[in-house]
Design a protein around this motif. Structure first.
Motif, PDB file in Angstrom:
ATOM      1  N   GLU A 150      39.485  -0.769  80.137  1.00  0.00           N
ATOM      2  CA  GLU A 150      39.341   0.351  81.062  1.00  0.00           C
ATOM      3  C   GLU A 150      40.605   1.196  81.108  1.00  0.00           C
ATOM      4  OE1 GLU A 150      36.842   2.611  83.246  1.00  0.00           O
ATOM      5  OE2 GLU A 150      36.362   0.688  82.288  1.00  0.00           O
ATOM      6  N   ALA A 151      41.757   0.530  81.089  1.00  0.00           N
ATOM      7  CA  ALA A 151      43.030   1.259  81.086  1.00  0.00           C
ATOM      8  C   ALA A 151      43.197   2.043  79.784  1.00  0.00           C
ATOM      9  CB  ALA A 151      44.193   0.288  81.269  1.00  0.00           C
ATOM     10  N   THR A 152      42.728   1.482  78.674  1.00  0.00           N
ATOM     11  CA  THR A 152      42.771   2.182  77.390  1.00  0.00           C
ATOM     12  C   THR A 152      41.962   3.465  77.442  1.00  0.00           C
ATOM     13  OG1 THR A 152      43.045   0.109  76.167  1.00  0.00           O
ATOM     14  CG2 THR A 152      42.237   2.005  74.932  1.00  0.00           C
ATOM     15  N   LYS A 153      40.782   3.374  78.056  1.00  0.00           N
ATOM     16  CA  LYS A 153      39.923   4.557  78.166  1.00  0.00           C
ATOM     17  C   LYS A 153      40.593   5.651  79.000  1.00  0.00           C
ATOM     18  CE  LYS A 153      36.161   2.306  79.546  1.00  0.00           C
ATOM     19  NZ  LYS A 153      34.752   2.083  79.946  1.00  0.00           N
ATOM     20  N   ASN A 154      41.156   5.252  80.130  1.00  0.00           N
ATOM     21  CA  ASN A 154      41.769   6.233  81.030  1.00  0.00           C
ATOM     22  C   ASN A 154      43.027   6.862  80.437  1.00  0.00           C
ATOM     23  OD1 ASN A 154      39.800   5.786  82.968  1.00  0.00           O
ATOM     24  ND2 ASN A 154      40.978   4.208  84.018  1.00  0.00           N
ATOM     25  N   ALA A 155      43.856   6.036  79.788  1.00  0.00           N
ATOM     26  CA  ALA A 155      45.157   6.513  79.322  1.00  0.00           C
ATOM     27  C   ALA A 155      45.088   7.216  77.971  1.00  0.00           C
ATOM     28  CB  ALA A 155      46.139   5.337  79.237  1.00  0.00           C
ATOM     29  N   PHE A 156      44.162   6.785  77.096  1.00  0.00           N
ATOM     30  CA  PHE A 156      44.168   7.285  75.722  1.00  0.00           C
ATOM     31  C   PHE A 156      42.891   8.027  75.320  1.00  0.00           C
ATOM     32  CE2 PHE A 156      46.985   3.354  74.720  1.00  0.00           C
ATOM     33  CZ  PHE A 156      48.065   3.973  75.329  1.00  0.00           C
ATOM     34  N   VAL A 157      41.729   7.438  75.631  1.00  0.00           N
ATOM     35  CA  VAL A 157      40.476   8.009  75.128  1.00  0.00           C
ATOM     36  C   VAL A 157      40.113   9.299  75.851  1.00  0.00           C
ATOM     37  CG1 VAL A 157      38.028   7.618  74.709  1.00  0.00           C
ATOM     38  CG2 VAL A 157      39.663   5.732  74.441  1.00  0.00           C
ATOM     39  N   MET A 158      40.212   9.299  77.167  1.00  0.00           N
ATOM     40  CA  MET A 158      39.868  10.521  77.910  1.00  0.00           C
ATOM     41  C   MET A 158      40.760  11.701  77.534  1.00  0.00           C
ATOM     42  SD  MET A 158      38.847   8.878  81.639  1.00  0.00           S
ATOM     43  CE  MET A 158      38.586  10.465  82.420  1.00  0.00           C
ATOM     44  N   PRO A 159      42.082  11.513  77.405  1.00  0.00           N
ATOM     45  CA  PRO A 159      42.918  12.629  76.924  1.00  0.00           C
ATOM     46  C   PRO A 159      42.530  13.090  75.526  1.00  0.00           C
ATOM     47  CG  PRO A 159      44.285  10.984  77.988  1.00  0.00           C
ATOM     48  CD  PRO A 159      42.913  10.384  77.862  1.00  0.00           C
ATOM     49  N   PHE A 160      42.085  12.167  74.676  1.00  0.00           N
ATOM     50  CA  PHE A 160      41.644  12.544  73.328  1.00  0.00           C
ATOM     51  C   PHE A 160      40.417  13.458  73.408  1.00  0.00           C
ATOM     52  CE2 PHE A 160      38.999  11.786  69.562  1.00  0.00           C
ATOM     53  CZ  PHE A 160      39.905  12.082  68.549  1.00  0.00           C
ATOM     54  N   LEU A 161      39.459  13.105  74.241  1.00  0.00           N
ATOM     55  CA  LEU A 161      38.264  13.940  74.399  1.00  0.00           C
ATOM     56  C   LEU A 161      38.621  15.301  74.982  1.00  0.00           C
ATOM     57  CD1 LEU A 161      35.687  11.320  75.746  1.00  0.00           C
ATOM     58  CD2 LEU A 161      36.096  12.057  73.391  1.00  0.00           C
ATOM     59  N   GLN A 162      39.586  15.324  75.887  1.00  0.00           N
ATOM     60  CA  GLN A 162      40.052  16.592  76.433  1.00  0.00           C
ATOM     61  C   GLN A 162      40.711  17.451  75.353  1.00  0.00           C
ATOM     62  OE1 GLN A 162      42.379  14.842  79.681  1.00  0.00           O
ATOM     63  NE2 GLN A 162      41.043  15.859  81.167  1.00  0.00           N
ATOM     64  N   ALA A 163      41.449  16.805  74.440  1.00  0.00           N
ATOM     65  CA  ALA A 163      42.073  17.535  73.336  1.00  0.00           C
ATOM     66  C   ALA A 163      41.022  18.175  72.436  1.00  0.00           C
ATOM     67  CB  ALA A 163      42.971  16.607  72.519  1.00  0.00           C
ATOM     68  N   LEU A 164      39.843  17.559  72.368  1.00  0.00           N
ATOM     69  CA  LEU A 164      38.742  18.122  71.587  1.00  0.00           C
ATOM     70  C   LEU A 164      37.970  19.185  72.373  1.00  0.00           C
ATOM     71  CD1 LEU A 164      37.242  15.009  69.748  1.00  0.00           C
ATOM     72  CD2 LEU A 164      38.888  16.680  68.898  1.00  0.00           C
ATOM     73  N   GLY A 165      38.454  19.505  73.548  1.00  0.00           N
ATOM     74  CA  GLY A 165      37.872  20.607  74.313  1.00  0.00           C
ATOM     75  C   GLY A 165      36.783  20.235  75.288  1.00  0.00           C
ATOM     76  N   TYR A 166      36.553  18.939  75.513  1.00  0.00           N
ATOM     77  CA  TYR A 166      35.462  18.520  76.392  1.00  0.00           C
ATOM     78  C   TYR A 166      35.981  18.198  77.790  1.00  0.00           C
ATOM     79  CZ  TYR A 166      33.015  18.152  71.962  1.00  0.00           C
ATOM     80  OH  TYR A 166      32.477  18.433  70.741  1.00  0.00           O
ATOM     81  N   ASP A 167      35.209  18.577  78.782  1.00  0.00           N
ATOM     82  CA  ASP A 167      35.559  18.323  80.179  1.00  0.00           C
ATOM     83  C   ASP A 167      35.041  16.938  80.561  1.00  0.00           C
ATOM     84  OD1 ASP A 167      35.998  18.244  82.877  1.00  0.00           O
ATOM     85  OD2 ASP A 167      34.984  20.135  83.336  1.00  0.00           O
ATOM     86  N   VAL A 168      35.919  15.976  80.587  1.00  0.00           N
ATOM     87  CA  VAL A 168      35.510  14.585  80.830  1.00  0.00           C
ATOM     88  C   VAL A 168      35.045  14.369  82.265  1.00  0.00           C
ATOM     89  CG1 VAL A 168      36.992  13.650  79.012  1.00  0.00           C
ATOM     90  CG2 VAL A 168      37.896  13.908  81.342  1.00  0.00           C
ATOM     91  N   PHE A 169      35.301  15.331  83.122  1.00  0.00           N
ATOM     92  CA  PHE A 169      34.892  15.205  84.531  1.00  0.00           C
ATOM     93  C   PHE A 169      33.620  15.995  84.838  1.00  0.00           C
ATOM     94  CE2 PHE A 169      39.564  14.758  84.411  1.00  0.00           C
ATOM     95  CZ  PHE A 169      39.639  13.430  84.794  1.00  0.00           C
ATOM     96  N   ASN A 170      33.008  16.543  83.795  1.00  0.00           N
ATOM     97  CA  ASN A 170      31.765  17.292  83.962  1.00  0.00           C
ATOM     98  C   ASN A 170      30.614  16.468  83.387  1.00  0.00           C
ATOM     99  OD1 ASN A 170      29.614  19.053  83.993  1.00  0.00           O
ATOM    100  ND2 ASN A 170      30.649  20.704  82.883  1.00  0.00           N
ATOM    101  N   PRO A 171      29.742  15.921  84.227  1.00  0.00           N
ATOM    102  CA  PRO A 171      28.640  15.065  83.736  1.00  0.00           C
ATOM    103  C   PRO A 171      27.604  15.821  82.918  1.00  0.00           C
ATOM    104  CG  PRO A 171      28.401  15.508  86.077  1.00  0.00           C
ATOM    105  CD  PRO A 171      29.750  16.051  85.693  1.00  0.00           C
ATOM    106  N   LEU A 172      27.673  17.154  82.916  1.00  0.00           N
ATOM    107  CA  LEU A 172      26.788  17.925  82.054  1.00  0.00           C
ATOM    108  C   LEU A 172      27.333  18.011  80.634  1.00  0.00           C
ATOM    109  CD1 LEU A 172      25.881  20.885  84.451  1.00  0.00           C
ATOM    110  CD2 LEU A 172      24.600  18.776  84.039  1.00  0.00           C
ATOM    111  N   GLU A 173      28.564  17.527  80.475  1.00  0.00           N
ATOM    112  CA  GLU A 173      29.233  17.609  79.179  1.00  0.00           C
ATOM    113  C   GLU A 173      29.610  16.227  78.645  1.00  0.00           C
ATOM    114  OE1 GLU A 173      31.516  21.236  78.739  1.00  0.00           O
ATOM    115  OE2 GLU A 173      33.179  20.024  78.015  1.00  0.00           O
ATOM    116  N   VAL A 174      30.141  15.380  79.506  1.00  0.00           N
ATOM    117  CA  VAL A 174      30.526  14.028  79.115  1.00  0.00           C
ATOM    118  C   VAL A 174      29.984  13.047  80.151  1.00  0.00           C
ATOM    119  CG1 VAL A 174      32.422  12.446  78.624  1.00  0.00           C
ATOM    120  CG2 VAL A 174      32.639  14.865  77.999  1.00  0.00           C
ATOM    121  N   ILE A 175      29.145  12.115  79.693  1.00  0.00           N
ATOM    122  CA  ILE A 175      28.576  11.114  80.602  1.00  0.00           C
ATOM    123  C   ILE A 175      29.212   9.756  80.312  1.00  0.00           C
ATOM    124  CG2 ILE A 175      26.488   9.922  81.346  1.00  0.00           C
ATOM    125  CD1 ILE A 175      24.868  12.309  80.524  1.00  0.00           C
TER     126      ILE A 175
END
Length: 364
Positions: free
Chosen positions: A23-48
């Protein structure tokens, strides 16, 4: 994207030893990676997060993330702790892939990213990823491939079309690298048969193994040295020729030879731009025909390393605004403003057209 990825790489270096859970890996590394690809990780219409991927025998199984486009899943992402070996975990992603409409699957530990699709059989995830990216050993071509998955550039058909070539290209490179380091008996036998007239026994094969290894590595090194020397000699000769003949050229055709001695530094951004242009021209012309020359005024991309056959120029340094200049059939340069390297792809048609005119001349 490049800046965000670089920031993430620094974060990984600083934080990874303190990350103790998936879970810490997802929060610290994976979510920023998805944000770098332009996706809004806090928008459930874009990332679930925790996207349900039901199966007939196990209801309610969930993949860590699902990226949507127009309400349809396009990428599913399964995450592991940063220390996990991803080669041991693709079966779980394979199950999820079969029960979603997503065309691409990503398996990651926050540092390595394995990209999968269904090249071998429709709706069945391939056992081998078509792309592997390691953020701790990131290459220029990796950024070019990642850019295809950016929200602003994402195109299912284009990525799928290039995935097949990329998959087998990487597989062959991997095989060839292994053979160079430790030639197999079949590999040794193939080359031995070309030069040895007698019967190839186990003893003969054993004798030829180090010879084959040494010969192939020597030839590769020889080829590299020849190309380097050829490039250096060609540059020196052309610089001398240009000093003599500049009075016959228009200002747009002149590359000042003296710039080579004025401390010109080719930036990573310019290299990324060159790789993007090579990617755009893939299928139109071989990479070996696409060369670049850096000056203090601009970064030039040329056909066949010929100053009289310009493809485009990049104006990226010492300016508040960035531009790409593309040459038409009459070698007139038209400039377009770009905010980032990815915007070069907007002018793919113009870049391809700039090269095609030289191919027509060659065929004639």
């Amino acid at each position: 994207m490049k800046d965000q990825i670089n920031s993430l790489i620094e974060r990984i270096s600083t934080l990874k030893e303190r990350i103790e859970t998936e879970e810490a890996t997802k929060n610290a590394f994976v979510m920023p990676f998805l944000q770098a690809l332009g996706y809004d990780v806090f928008n459930p219409l874009e990332v679930i997060p925790e996207y349900v991927a039901d199966q007939s025998t196990k209801k309610g199984e969930k993949v860590d993330y699902c990226i949507l486009k127009d309400d349809d899943p396009i990428i599913i992402i399964e995450c592991k702790k940063w220390q996990e070996n991803l080669d041991l975990h693709n079966t779980q992603l394979e199950r999820y892939f079969a029960f979603t409409k997503a065309k691409f699957g990503i398996l990651t530990n926050g540092i390595e990213y394995f990209f999968y699709t269904d090249l071998e059989e429709v709706n069945k995830m391939d056992a081998i990823p078509f792309l592997k990216v390691n953020l701790e050993n990131l290459k220029d071509q990796d950024l070019t491939q990642l850019n295809k998955f950016h929200k602003s550039e994402f195109n299912v058909d284009q990525i799928f079309d290039s995935a097949s070539e990329l998959k087998y290209l990487n597989a062959i490179k991997y095989y060839f690298e292994n053979e160079l380091n430790a030639p197999s008996s079949d590999f040794v036998r193939f080359f031995t048969k070309q030069v040895y007239q007698g019967k190839i026994t186990e003893k003969v094969s054993h004798q030829f193994t180090p010879i084959v290894k040494k010969a192939l590595n020597a030839k590769i090194n020889e080829t590299i040295n020849q190309r380097l020397n050829s490039a250096l000699n060609s540059q020196t000769i052309e610089q001398k020729e240009e000093v003599v003949s500049q009075e016959n050229l228009s200002p747009d055709e002149i590359i000042i030879a003296e710039d080579a001695d004025k401390g010109i530094v080719t930036t990573q951004e310019e290299v990324d731009a060159y790789n993007a242009i090579v990617d755009i021209l893939d299928g139109t012309v071989e990479k070996e025909h696409i060369a670049f020359r850096d000056t203090k005024s601009y970064f030039g991309v040329l056909f066949d390393d010929n100053n009289r056959q310009p493809i485009c120029r990049l104006y990226l340094n010492h300016r508040s605004k960035k531009y790409i200049g593309i040459f038409d059939e009459d070698k007139n340069e038209k400039k377009y403003q770009i905010c980032k390297i990815a915007h070069i792809y907007k002018y793919s048609k113009e870049i391809i057209k700039a090269v095609e005119k030289y191919l027509v001349v060659e065929s004639e």
